[in-house]
Design a protein around this motif. Sequence first.
Motif, short mmCIF file in Angstrom:
data_model
loop_
_atom_site.label_atom_id
_atom_site.label_comp_id
_atom_site.label_asym_id
_atom_site.label_seq_id
_atom_site.Cartn_x
_atom_site.Cartn_y
_atom_site.Cartn_z
N ARG A 1 39.27 58.82 21.12
CA ARG A 1 40.70 58.70 21.35
C ARG A 1 41.07 57.40 22.06
O ARG A 1 42.23 57.07 22.17
N SER A 2 40.10 56.69 22.55
CA SER A 2 40.33 55.48 23.33
C SER A 2 40.96 54.38 22.48
O SER A 2 40.55 54.13 21.36
N ARG A 3 41.95 53.73 23.04
CA ARG A 3 42.55 52.57 22.37
C ARG A 3 41.65 51.35 22.51
O ARG A 3 41.88 50.34 21.86
N ARG A 4 40.66 51.44 23.38
CA ARG A 4 39.72 50.33 23.61
C ARG A 4 38.33 50.66 23.06
O ARG A 4 37.34 50.10 23.49
N TYR A 5 38.23 51.62 22.15
CA TYR A 5 36.96 52.08 21.62
C TYR A 5 36.07 50.89 21.26
O TYR A 5 36.56 49.94 20.66
#
Length: 70
Positions: free
Chosen positions: A47-51
């Motif tokens: 779910r991370s925008r910084r995956y």
Amino acid sequence: MPDRSPARVEITGEGPVLIHGPVELVMPDGVRIRSERAVTALCTCRRSRRYPMCDTSHRRCARNRRKESE
């Protein structure tokens, strides 16, 4: 002489995987990401925008699940 102690990887259960010490990540497309941080948090929920780095998005999802089950 470089430090040869092993990296410590901590599986947290409900959150990110924590890697203690510098780390180099190799992505599926071959891109390399280097982190010199003392602890690097890797996302396991995607779910991370910084995956692949964790941005604590898992916390919002866990709170929403708790509200639904009450």
